[in-house]
Scaffold this motif. Structure first.
Motif, PDB file in Angstrom:
ATOM      1  N   ILE A  25       0.771  -1.071  -0.021  1.00 52.81           N
ATOM      2  CA  ILE A  25       0.106   0.110   0.087  1.00 52.81           C
ATOM      3  C   ILE A  25       1.014   1.303   0.082  1.00 52.81           C
ATOM      4  O   ILE A  25       0.672   2.276  -0.767  1.00 52.81           O
ATOM      5  N   ARG A  26       1.984   1.309   0.632  1.00 54.25           N
ATOM      6  CA  ARG A  26       2.742   2.425   0.729  1.00 54.25           C
ATOM      7  C   ARG A  26       4.172   1.845   1.191  1.00 54.25           C
ATOM      8  O   ARG A  26       4.567   0.955   1.870  1.00 54.25           O
ATOM      9  N   LEU A  27       5.154   2.601   0.590  1.00 53.87           N
ATOM     10  CA  LEU A  27       6.587   2.051   0.574  1.00 53.87           C
ATOM     11  C   LEU A  27       7.393   3.059   0.480  1.00 53.87           C
ATOM     12  O   LEU A  27       7.185   4.405   0.297  1.00 53.87           O
ATOM     13  N   GLU A  28       8.881   2.999   1.002  1.00 50.73           N
ATOM     14  CA  GLU A  28       9.802   3.847   1.172  1.00 50.73           C
ATOM     15  C   GLU A  28      11.059   3.084   0.472  1.00 50.73           C
ATOM     16  O   GLU A  28      11.428   2.013   0.791  1.00 50.73           O
ATOM     17  N   ILE A  29      11.578   3.989  -0.394  1.00 48.68           N
ATOM     18  CA  ILE A  29      12.920   3.594  -0.957  1.00 48.68           C
ATOM     19  C   ILE A  29      14.149   3.404  -0.029  1.00 48.68           C
ATOM     20  O   ILE A  29      14.523   4.787   0.425  1.00 48.68           O
ATOM     21  N   VAL A  30      14.712   2.388   0.358  1.00 45.96           N
ATOM     22  CA  VAL A  30      15.833   2.556   1.129  1.00 45.96           C
ATOM     23  C   VAL A  30      17.244   2.716   0.224  1.00 45.96           C
ATOM     24  O   VAL A  30      18.090   3.484   0.660  1.00 45.96           O
ATOM     25  N   SER A  31      17.219   1.705  -0.663  1.00 43.05           N
ATOM     26  CA  SER A  31      18.537   1.745  -1.539  1.00 43.05           C
ATOM     27  C   SER A  31      17.768   1.418  -3.072  1.00 43.05           C
ATOM     28  O   SER A  31      17.259   0.372  -3.247  1.00 43.05           O
ATOM     29  N   THR A  32      18.111   2.245  -4.261  1.00 46.33           N
ATOM     30  CA  THR A  32      17.802   1.820  -5.333  1.00 46.33           C
ATOM     31  C   THR A  32      18.773   0.817  -5.989  1.00 46.33           C
ATOM     32  O   THR A  32      18.286  -0.063  -6.679  1.00 46.33           O
ATOM     33  N   ILE A  33      19.999   1.044  -5.797  1.00 47.38           N
ATOM     34  CA  ILE A  33      21.109  -0.180  -6.353  1.00 47.38           C
ATOM     35  C   ILE A  33      21.852  -0.715  -5.128  1.00 47.38           C
ATOM     36  O   ILE A  33      22.199  -0.272  -4.225  1.00 47.38           O
TER      37      ILE A  33
END
Length: 333
Positions: free
Chosen positions: A94-102
């Protein structure tokens, strides 16, 4: 280093709802049964031990398309649910946060066979073709029959140009991130302009894409100085970013209805020639129908030159003298 939440998949399946786990993206694909609906993306998420499918809300589509989330990315599930059904047991993000793209893969997940994966979902595998925009999947009607796989042998771009190509006809003034793949058909010289509110330098070039859509790209002042020497007629480029606006048909009669202005964030990158992109686009009409067109219309005609009369000088109503030459054509349309 980002650390995955131990046993996150198991805890979610058992009913944990306030976990906010950090998990890794193991696989990305599209799914859907109605080609008229917006493309939906599905993730395979991995906690270092277990792996499970998860659906992604449409509001995060751009995160996939513009590679903010890709294979190996670490994301935190800020809100999720796990509704069990008779067909699929998928985690619903439902909802997320990006911690590390690569990020390198953590742990040793079982290798995923792409053909087998698609067969399990009763879908026909489609070889990835990242020159096709996501919009075309909806228009072509293939979305209900195929899975488009993201991250599998996907070419990485070191220039910052997106690998997914958007057709010119799909551009609109509300888009801020896109990449088009085009051929230059016309390049105009840099010239000075003077208006009541400002003056400066401008140059423009016309481009065409695979679908035969033409549009005009303009660069002002520093953008003119930076890009003019790098643009060649007939050459291929990927253009990423710029201001899209409705074309002024008084000055721009190309068939796209929009035009692009380069900005400092724009990226213009030469690319290999693509024979599928034409050198130009013509819509020929019979010569005897020209009288039906309105004044100042731009038309395409094709014929054999049978007579070229000597040039002559005429004076326009505004007093400016111009050189005129008459050519007689035998209609070949």
């Amino acid at each position: 280093m980002a650390i995955l939440t131990t046993d996150a998949i198991k805890l979610i399946v058992e009913g944990a709802i306030d976990l906010s786990p950090c998990i890794q993206v193991f696989f990305i694909s599209t799914f859907g049964s109605n080609p008229e609906q917006t493309t939906r993306f599905r993730l395979d998420i991995f906690d270092g031990t277990d792996k499970r499918k998860a659906t992604l809300p449409k509001k995060y589509n751009d995160y996939i398309i513009f590679e903010e989330i890709k294979i190996g990315s670490i994301i935190k599930l800020s809100e999720y649910s796990y509704p069990k059904s008779s067909k699929t047991w998928w985690i619903m993000i439902i909802r997320l946060e990006i911690v590390s793209t690569i990020h390198e893969m953590i742990g040793e997940p079982v290798s995923l066979d792409v053909d087998q994966y698609c067969q399990m979902d009763q879908a026909t595998q489609l070889t990835p073709n990242f020159d096709i925009g996501v919009e075309n999947l909806q228009n072509s009607g293939t979305l209900s029959q195929t899975k488009v796989l993201f991250g599998v042998k996907r070419p990485q771009s070191s220039s910052g140009v997106l690998s997914i190509i958007t057709p010119i006809k799909n551009l609109n003034p509300f888009q801020t991130r896109w990449t088009i793949k085009v051929r230059v058909t016309i390049k105009k010289e840099i010239h000075q302009y003077n208006k009541q509110t400002r003056n400066g330098r401008v140059f423009s070039f016309d481009i065409i894409d695979r679908e035969g859509t033409l549009t005009r790209v303009s660069g002002f002042n520093n953008m003119a100085d930076t890009n003019y020497g790098n643009i060649d007629i007939g050459a291929m480029y990927k253009i990423s970013g710029g201001v899209v606006k409705i074309a002024n048909k008084i000055y721009n009669k190309l068939n796209s209805g929009i035009e692009i202005t380069l900005v400092p964030e724009s990226i213009v990158t030469p690319c290999e020639d693509d024979p599928s992109i034409p050198k130009n686009y013509f819509s020929f009409m019979p010569i005897n129908e020209i009288t039906e067109k309105s004044n100042n219309s731009i038309i395409d005609v094709i014929g054999v030159v049978i007579c070229v009369e000597p040039s002559s000088t005429i004076r326009r109503r505004d007093g400016i003298e111009v050189i005129r030459r008459t050519i007689k054509l035998l209609d070949m349309s």
